[in-house]
Design a protein around this motif. Sequence first.
Motif, PDB file in Angstrom:
ATOM      1  N   ALA A  63      -0.506  -4.823   9.937  1.00 37.17           N
ATOM      2  CA  ALA A  63       0.864  -4.776   9.426  1.00 37.17           C
ATOM      3  C   ALA A  63       1.039  -3.633   8.425  1.00 37.17           C
ATOM      4  O   ALA A  63       2.088  -2.979   8.396  1.00 37.17           O
ATOM      5  N   ILE A  64       0.020  -3.391   7.606  1.00 35.31           N
ATOM      6  CA  ILE A  64       0.080  -2.274   6.649  1.00 35.31           C
ATOM      7  C   ILE A  64       0.111  -0.950   7.400  1.00 35.31           C
ATOM      8  O   ILE A  64       0.899  -0.045   7.075  1.00 35.31           O
ATOM      9  N   ALA A  65      -0.745  -0.821   8.421  1.00 33.31           N
ATOM     10  CA  ALA A  65      -0.750   0.411   9.215  1.00 33.31           C
ATOM     11  C   ALA A  65       0.606   0.625   9.879  1.00 33.31           C
ATOM     12  O   ALA A  65       1.118   1.754   9.916  1.00 33.31           O
ATOM     13  N   ARG A  66       1.187  -0.433  10.405  1.00 37.22           N
ATOM     14  CA  ARG A  66       2.511  -0.328  11.038  1.00 37.22           C
ATOM     15  C   ARG A  66       3.567   0.124  10.022  1.00 37.22           C
ATOM     16  O   ARG A  66       4.432   0.942  10.340  1.00 37.22           O
ATOM     17  N   ALA A  67       3.473  -0.381   8.801  1.00 41.59           N
ATOM     18  CA  ALA A  67       4.451  -0.020   7.779  1.00 41.59           C
ATOM     19  C   ALA A  67       4.330   1.435   7.353  1.00 41.59           C
ATOM     20  O   ALA A  67       5.310   2.052   6.917  1.00 41.59           O
ATOM     21  N   LEU A  68       3.115   2.004   7.470  1.00 42.99           N
ATOM     22  CA  LEU A  68       2.865   3.359   6.977  1.00 42.99           C
ATOM     23  C   LEU A  68       2.833   4.415   8.072  1.00 42.99           C
ATOM     24  O   LEU A  68       2.756   5.602   7.772  1.00 42.99           O
ATOM     25  N   VAL A  69       2.913   3.999   9.326  1.00 45.94           N
ATOM     26  CA  VAL A  69       2.665   4.921  10.429  1.00 45.94           C
ATOM     27  C   VAL A  69       3.677   6.060  10.497  1.00 45.94           C
ATOM     28  O   VAL A  69       3.372   7.160  10.973  1.00 45.94           O
ATOM     29  N   HIS A  70       4.892   5.825   9.984  1.00 45.79           N
ATOM     30  CA  HIS A  70       5.927   6.870  10.025  1.00 45.79           C
ATOM     31  C   HIS A  70       6.064   7.595   8.680  1.00 45.79           C
ATOM     32  O   HIS A  70       7.077   8.243   8.421  1.00 45.79           O
ATOM     33  N   HIS A  71       5.029   7.497   7.842  1.00 46.09           N
ATOM     34  CA  HIS A  71       4.980   8.205   6.556  1.00 46.09           C
ATOM     35  C   HIS A  71       6.189   7.893   5.662  1.00 46.09           C
ATOM     36  O   HIS A  71       6.861   8.803   5.170  1.00 46.09           O
ATOM     37  N   PRO A  72       6.487   6.618   5.411  1.00 46.20           N
ATOM     38  CA  PRO A  72       7.639   6.298   4.564  1.00 46.20           C
ATOM     39  C   PRO A  72       7.404   6.711   3.124  1.00 46.20           C
ATOM     40  O   PRO A  72       6.260   6.729   2.643  1.00 46.20           O
ATOM     41  N   ARG A  73       8.459   7.040   2.413  1.00 43.81           N
ATOM     42  CA  ARG A  73       8.344   7.414   1.004  1.00 43.81           C
ATOM     43  C   ARG A  73       8.480   6.206   0.087  1.00 43.81           C
ATOM     44  O   ARG A  73       8.192   6.295  -1.106  1.00 43.81           O
ATOM     45  N   LEU A  74       8.925   5.074   0.629  1.00 47.86           N
ATOM     46  CA  LEU A  74       8.998   3.836  -0.132  1.00 47.86           C
ATOM     47  C   LEU A  74       8.367   2.733   0.704  1.00 47.86           C
ATOM     48  O   LEU A  74       8.753   2.521   1.853  1.00 47.86           O
ATOM     49  N   LEU A  75       7.373   2.056   0.143  1.00 49.24           N
ATOM     50  CA  LEU A  75       6.760   0.903   0.787  1.00 49.24           C
ATOM     51  C   LEU A  75       7.149  -0.338   0.001  1.00 49.24           C
ATOM     52  O   LEU A  75       6.938  -0.405  -1.213  1.00 49.24           O
ATOM     53  N   VAL A  76       7.723  -1.312   0.688  1.00 48.38           N
ATOM     54  CA  VAL A  76       8.158  -2.565   0.079  1.00 48.38           C
ATOM     55  C   VAL A  76       7.342  -3.697   0.687  1.00 48.38           C
ATOM     56  O   VAL A  76       7.303  -3.863   1.905  1.00 48.38           O
ATOM     57  N   CYS A  77       6.673  -4.461  -0.176  1.00 46.98           N
ATOM     58  CA  CYS A  77       5.806  -5.552   0.277  1.00 46.98           C
ATOM     59  C   CYS A  77       6.287  -6.858  -0.343  1.00 46.98           C
ATOM     60  O   CYS A  77       6.380  -6.953  -1.567  1.00 46.98           O
ATOM     61  N   ASP A  78       6.564  -7.862   0.489  1.00 47.92           N
ATOM     62  CA  ASP A  78       7.033  -9.156  -0.002  1.00 47.92           C
ATOM     63  C   ASP A  78       5.932 -10.188   0.204  1.00 47.92           C
ATOM     64  O   ASP A  78       5.675 -10.623   1.325  1.00 47.92           O
ATOM     65  N   GLU A  79       5.254 -10.548  -0.874  1.00 44.29           N
ATOM     66  CA  GLU A  79       4.174 -11.531  -0.868  1.00 44.29           C
ATOM     67  C   GLU A  79       3.104 -11.206   0.180  1.00 44.29           C
ATOM     68  O   GLU A  79       2.756 -12.047   1.020  1.00 44.29           O
ATOM     69  N   PRO A  80       2.535 -10.002   0.162  1.00 43.82           N
ATOM     70  CA  PRO A  80       1.600  -9.623   1.225  1.00 43.82           C
ATOM     71  C   PRO A  80       0.276 -10.365   1.199  1.00 43.82           C
ATOM     72  O   PRO A  80      -0.462 -10.341   2.183  1.00 43.82           O
ATOM     73  N   THR A  81      -0.057 -11.034   0.086  1.00 47.23           N
ATOM     74  CA  THR A  81      -1.339 -11.730  -0.007  1.00 47.23           C
ATOM     75  C   THR A  81      -1.194 -13.248   0.014  1.00 47.23           C
ATOM     76  O   THR A  81      -2.193 -13.964  -0.084  1.00 47.23           O
ATOM     77  N   ALA A  82       0.037 -13.754   0.156  1.00 48.97           N
ATOM     78  CA  ALA A  82       0.275 -15.190  -0.013  1.00 48.97           C
ATOM     79  C   ALA A  82      -0.476 -16.039   1.012  1.00 48.97           C
ATOM     80  O   ALA A  82      -0.880 -17.161   0.717  1.00 48.97           O
ATOM     81  N   ALA A  83      -0.661 -15.516   2.225  1.00 47.29           N
ATOM     82  CA  ALA A  83      -1.316 -16.297   3.274  1.00 47.29           C
ATOM     83  C   ALA A  83      -2.813 -16.033   3.357  1.00 47.29           C
ATOM     84  O   ALA A  83      -3.471 -16.508   4.285  1.00 47.29           O
ATOM     85  N   LEU A  84      -3.360 -15.304   2.382  1.00 49.38           N
ATOM     86  CA  LEU A  84      -4.758 -14.901   2.436  1.00 49.38           C
ATOM     87  C   LEU A  84      -5.570 -15.579   1.340  1.00 49.38           C
ATOM     88  O   LEU A  84      -5.033 -15.945   0.296  1.00 49.38           O
ATOM     89  N   ASP A  85      -6.884 -15.722   1.579  1.00 52.54           N
ATOM     90  CA  ASP A  85      -7.745 -16.221   0.521  1.00 52.54           C
ATOM     91  C   ASP A  85      -7.923 -15.127  -0.538  1.00 52.54           C
ATOM     92  O   ASP A  85      -7.485 -13.993  -0.359  1.00 52.54           O
ATOM     93  N   ALA A  86      -8.561 -15.484  -1.643  1.00 52.99           N
ATOM     94  CA  ALA A  86      -8.643 -14.567  -2.788  1.00 52.99           C
ATOM     95  C   ALA A  86      -9.309 -13.252  -2.418  1.00 52.99           C
ATOM     96  O   ALA A  86      -8.819 -12.168  -2.764  1.00 52.99           O
ATOM     97  N   SER A  87     -10.418 -13.318  -1.685  1.00 53.39           N
ATOM     98  CA  SER A  87     -11.149 -12.101  -1.332  1.00 53.39           C
ATOM     99  C   SER A  87     -10.329 -11.209  -0.409  1.00 53.39           C
ATOM    100  O   SER A  87     -10.219  -9.998  -0.632  1.00 53.39           O
ATOM    101  N   SER A  88      -9.731 -11.798   0.627  1.00 49.30           N
ATOM    102  CA  SER A  88      -8.924 -11.009   1.560  1.00 49.30           C
ATOM    103  C   SER A  88      -7.695 -10.442   0.872  1.00 49.30           C
ATOM    104  O   SER A  88      -7.277  -9.311   1.143  1.00 49.30           O
ATOM    105  N   GLY A  89      -7.103 -11.229  -0.042  1.00 50.91           N
ATOM    106  CA  GLY A  89      -5.926 -10.758  -0.764  1.00 50.91           C
ATOM    107  C   GLY A  89      -6.232  -9.539  -1.614  1.00 50.91           C
ATOM    108  O   GLY A  89      -5.458  -8.578  -1.643  1.00 50.91           O
ATOM    109  N   ARG A  90      -7.369  -9.559  -2.280  1.00 46.83           N
ATOM    110  CA  ARG A  90      -7.744  -8.410  -3.105  1.00 46.83           C
ATOM    111  C   ARG A  90      -8.069  -7.201  -2.230  1.00 46.83           C
ATOM    112  O   ARG A  90      -7.772  -6.066  -2.590  1.00 46.83           O
ATOM    113  N   THR A  91      -8.677  -7.450  -1.075  1.00 44.22           N
ATOM    114  CA  THR A  91      -8.954  -6.348  -0.157  1.00 44.22           C
ATOM    115  C   THR A  91      -7.664  -5.699   0.308  1.00 44.22           C
ATOM    116  O   THR A  91      -7.547  -4.464   0.340  1.00 44.22           O
TER     117      THR A  91
END
Length: 250
Positions: free
Chosen positions: A159-187
């Motif tokens: 999902a991050i790669a998809r968001a960045l693939v067109h070289h956007p100048r603004l990246l907006v993330c809404d709770e990107p770690t909410a569904a992940l465990d602590a280690s994956s969220g930090r990664t």
Amino acid sequence: MTATATEAAIALRGVTKEFGTGDTKVAALSDINLELPYGELVLLVGPSGCGKTTLISIVAGLLDATRGEVDVLGRSLNRMGGGRKVRFRGDNIGFVFQQYNLLPALTAAENACVPLLISGWRRSKAVARAAELLTEVGLGSRLNSYPNQLSGGQQQRVAIARALVHHPRLLVCDEPTAALDASSGRTVMGLIRKVAVQADRAVVVVTHDSRVYDFGDRIVSMADGRVEKVEVQMKSRREEADPQIDADQG
């Protein structure tokens, strides 16, 4: 367009957002004044219902403010009609959400290249560009994997790669770690820092996850539809901001 040292990536002046009319009118945002620079990862934090998602929706051009001025990447959203705003979003803004929203019938590379296909790129060129970015986020060996063959953290990387693939100048993330465990969220947060934070790019992350606060350059705290505090963090407080990228991790 190259950002200047003094130009704000996002400038909000007196921004108010109301829903409903008459006795049912509710102010989701009240008189927001905020400037956010290029080259930083900004965390937007606060309790549920405080207006965080409404605010980033206005910044991203998904909602119109009831009152106030909204300037994003040197452009006034107030002066854009619907069609121009759609094109502006498509050209300049990338989105990462709590739900990965990957298409189950497409491979990782095909999912990541969707914005380019929508923009009219040839499929072979779009997939090749997506493969480069997936390799950068540690998924070079999983290009042909389908979403159900990937872990939650790996799906979020797609999902991050998809968001960045067109070289956007603004990246907006809404709770990107909410569904992940602590280690994956930090990664995932480390990857956002590593791949998305650049001198001519702005990154805004809405989060409830206090475990990732140390990744932010700036923390904007909200309550009851208002900005309560803006804290600029010292570099020494940002831990593991440049993690070792491992395809098998997360």
